[in-house]
Design a protein around this motif. Sequence first.
Motif, PDB file in Angstrom:
ATOM      1  N   PRO A 168       0.872  -1.244   0.058  1.00  0.00           N
ATOM      2  CA  PRO A 168       0.134   0.002   0.047  1.00  0.00           C
ATOM      3  C   PRO A 168       1.025   1.180   0.061  1.00  0.00           C
ATOM      4  N   PHE A 169       1.929   1.155   0.763  1.00  0.00           N
ATOM      5  CA  PHE A 169       2.817   2.493   0.852  1.00  0.00           C
ATOM      6  C   PHE A 169       3.404   2.645  -0.755  1.00  0.00           C
ATOM      7  N   ASP A 170       3.828   1.646  -1.467  1.00  0.00           N
ATOM      8  CA  ASP A 170       4.519   1.536  -2.581  1.00  0.00           C
ATOM      9  C   ASP A 170       3.606   2.039  -3.578  1.00  0.00           C
ATOM     10  N   THR A 171       2.127   1.852  -3.396  1.00  0.00           N
ATOM     11  CA  THR A 171       1.334   2.566  -4.340  1.00  0.00           C
ATOM     12  C   THR A 171       1.111   3.914  -4.285  1.00  0.00           C
ATOM     13  N   VAL A 172       1.237   4.450  -3.003  1.00  0.00           N
ATOM     14  CA  VAL A 172       1.029   5.730  -2.743  1.00  0.00           C
ATOM     15  C   VAL A 172       2.352   6.429  -3.420  1.00  0.00           C
ATOM     16  N   LYS A 173       3.520   5.881  -3.206  1.00  0.00           N
ATOM     17  CA  LYS A 173       4.741   6.349  -3.715  1.00  0.00           C
ATOM     18  C   LYS A 173       4.927   6.460  -5.016  1.00  0.00           C
ATOM     19  N   VAL A 174       4.326   5.377  -6.043  1.00  0.00           N
ATOM     20  CA  VAL A 174       4.225   5.438  -7.257  1.00  0.00           C
ATOM     21  C   VAL A 174       3.458   6.588  -7.809  1.00  0.00           C
ATOM     22  N   ARG A 175       2.078   6.737  -7.171  1.00  0.00           N
ATOM     23  CA  ARG A 175       1.118   7.843  -7.677  1.00  0.00           C
ATOM     24  C   ARG A 175       1.611   9.442  -7.234  1.00  0.00           C
ATOM     25  N   LEU A 176       2.402   9.414  -6.318  1.00  0.00           N
ATOM     26  CA  LEU A 176       3.101  10.689  -6.009  1.00  0.00           C
ATOM     27  C   LEU A 176       4.301  11.024  -7.159  1.00  0.00           C
ATOM     28  N   GLN A 177       4.837  10.073  -7.320  1.00  0.00           N
ATOM     29  CA  GLN A 177       6.105  10.107  -8.474  1.00  0.00           C
ATOM     30  C   GLN A 177       5.552  10.356  -9.550  1.00  0.00           C
ATOM     31  N   ALA A 178       4.334   9.876 -10.111  1.00  0.00           N
ATOM     32  CA  ALA A 178       3.891   9.811 -11.556  1.00  0.00           C
ATOM     33  C   ALA A 178       3.082  11.138 -11.859  1.00  0.00           C
TER      34      ALA A 178
ATOM     35  N   VAL B 203       8.590  -6.595 -14.793  1.00  0.00           N
ATOM     36  CA  VAL B 203       7.581  -6.681 -13.877  1.00  0.00           C
ATOM     37  C   VAL B 203       7.312  -5.367 -13.204  1.00  0.00           C
ATOM     38  N   GLU B 204       8.110  -4.447 -12.879  1.00  0.00           N
ATOM     39  CA  GLU B 204       7.837  -3.182 -12.420  1.00  0.00           C
ATOM     40  C   GLU B 204       7.118  -2.412 -13.422  1.00  0.00           C
ATOM     41  N   LEU B 205       7.388  -2.576 -14.672  1.00  0.00           N
ATOM     42  CA  LEU B 205       6.735  -1.739 -15.834  1.00  0.00           C
ATOM     43  C   LEU B 205       5.258  -1.940 -15.642  1.00  0.00           C
ATOM     44  N   ILE B 206       4.878  -3.451 -15.657  1.00  0.00           N
ATOM     45  CA  ILE B 206       3.411  -3.673 -15.439  1.00  0.00           C
ATOM     46  C   ILE B 206       2.860  -3.276 -14.127  1.00  0.00           C
ATOM     47  N   LYS B 207       3.749  -3.431 -12.931  1.00  0.00           N
ATOM     48  CA  LYS B 207       3.171  -2.983 -11.706  1.00  0.00           C
ATOM     49  C   LYS B 207       2.910  -1.633 -11.692  1.00  0.00           C
ATOM     50  N   CYS B 208       3.744  -0.490 -12.397  1.00  0.00           N
ATOM     51  CA  CYS B 208       3.527   0.845 -12.191  1.00  0.00           C
ATOM     52  C   CYS B 208       2.561   1.078 -13.018  1.00  0.00           C
ATOM     53  N   LYS B 209       2.171   0.516 -14.287  1.00  0.00           N
ATOM     54  CA  LYS B 209       1.015   1.012 -14.984  1.00  0.00           C
ATOM     55  C   LYS B 209      -0.110   0.443 -14.345  1.00  0.00           C
ATOM     56  N   MET B 210      -0.294  -0.528 -13.512  1.00  0.00           N
ATOM     57  CA  MET B 210      -1.514  -0.935 -12.922  1.00  0.00           C
ATOM     58  C   MET B 210      -1.555   0.090 -11.663  1.00  0.00           C
ATOM     59  N   GLN B 211      -0.572   0.343 -10.906  1.00  0.00           N
ATOM     60  CA  GLN B 211      -0.720   1.447  -9.726  1.00  0.00           C
ATOM     61  C   GLN B 211      -1.368   2.777 -10.422  1.00  0.00           C
ATOM     62  N   VAL B 212      -1.026   3.272 -11.397  1.00  0.00           N
ATOM     63  CA  VAL B 212      -1.364   4.699 -11.886  1.00  0.00           C
ATOM     64  C   VAL B 212      -2.187   4.334 -13.367  1.00  0.00           C
ATOM     65  N   PRO B 213      -3.414   4.132 -13.048  1.00  0.00           N
ATOM     66  CA  PRO B 213      -4.397   3.851 -14.278  1.00  0.00           C
ATOM     67  C   PRO B 213      -4.601   5.140 -14.906  1.00  0.00           C
TER      68      PRO B 213
ATOM     69  N   LEU C  79      12.607  15.256  -7.365  1.00  0.00           N
ATOM     70  CA  LEU C  79      13.189  13.903  -7.544  1.00  0.00           C
ATOM     71  C   LEU C  79      13.082  12.948  -6.487  1.00  0.00           C
ATOM     72  N   TYR C  80      12.677  13.603  -5.273  1.00  0.00           N
ATOM     73  CA  TYR C  80      12.590  12.953  -3.886  1.00  0.00           C
ATOM     74  C   TYR C  80      10.942  12.944  -3.485  1.00  0.00           C
ATOM     75  N   ARG C  81      10.132  13.167  -4.330  1.00  0.00           N
ATOM     76  CA  ARG C  81       8.664  13.198  -3.979  1.00  0.00           C
ATOM     77  C   ARG C  81       8.390  11.629  -3.892  1.00  0.00           C
ATOM     78  N   GLY C  82       7.785  11.372  -2.532  1.00  0.00           N
ATOM     79  CA  GLY C  82       7.349   9.990  -2.275  1.00  0.00           C
ATOM     80  C   GLY C  82       8.519   9.344  -1.498  1.00  0.00           C
ATOM     81  N   CYS C  83       9.453   9.982  -1.119  1.00  0.00           N
ATOM     82  CA  CYS C  83      10.568   9.504  -0.421  1.00  0.00           C
ATOM     83  C   CYS C  83      10.433   8.979   0.934  1.00  0.00           C
TER      84      CYS C  83
END
Length: 336
Positions: A54-64, A155-165, A306-310
């Motif tokens: 769940p924390f990783d999902t928030v991190k990716v959405r902040l980064q993207a 694997v990370e490519l598909i993961k990130c695309k699923m986390q940020v639809p 660069l550090y958003r979501g860190c």
Amino acid sequence: MAATTQQITIPLDHEMPVVELADRRTVQNHGLAAAKDFAFGSVAGIAGKFIEYPFDTVKVRLQAQPDNLPLRYQGPIDCFRQSLHAGGFRGLYRGISPPLVGAAIENSCLFFSYRVAQDVFRATLFPGVQELPFGALLVAAAASGSFTSLLLTPVELIKCKMQVPVEGIKPPGPLKLIAQVFRHHGIAGFWRGQMGTLIRETGGSAAWFGSYECVSAYFRSRNPLAPLAPTHGLHDSPHEPPPLPVHQQMLAGAAAGVSYNFIFFPADTIKSRIQTEDLSAIRGASQRTFWTVGKSLWQQQGIAGLYRGCGITVVRSAPSSAFIFAIYEGLRHYFK
């Protein structure tokens, strides 16, 4: 005519078989150690991923969050709030299937290749040495991360695309995303963002294993009943020290997780931006490289971008990494 006596020498049957048996046992031991690394690393990685996802999902959405637009999320807490409102707690676990596979691949390959790199150093640069210098352990860890990055990027490519639809579009599943990537960019498209993964995993793995070894060595040095070698490289040997208490393993693992995520976080931010771009808008020569994305982000948002979501990444990495090392060490010594 004198009879000729021919002396026949009968070889001792046990001499050659003993050598062959020793070689066979060596091969079997290496094979068993490799199997343990894959199995124990996979179990530890999956457990850690459930804790941190769940924390990783928030991190990716902040980064993207896209350039040249107002920020949708004001911070990790706001992102958590909006994400829970939009999709509930289950939404924070959206796309977890590829990461579970990725966590099993990443951790099993990291522990396995870390061991292999140490074996190579012992056979070449440090023959007869049981405890490698700390610098050699860092190089071995960096090599393990570099190898693992090649397996991890798709694997990370598909993961990130699923986390940020994409907004307004029904979120596709992993199989549909795989088909889309292949249709737009072919096989090479699955390694989009490889440079960011390579930098993150190579440097991050050196920091991950290096921090764990350093903190573990500190705890051993504080134990007057066990004046042991400063490092052992997570490597089975007759001279390997006994395992640390679980709470010390977890503290060393937590330090490793923080080091891994903080030092090379900008590379992960750039990678996430590249991997969450719209597939249909990045064909051919128009694709942005790691360096152009990084330069654009730096010019528009500076170091903060660069550090958003860190912050949330470091917070979630401590317990996750603590459990990964504690589970791995526990399984390794239980099934020794």
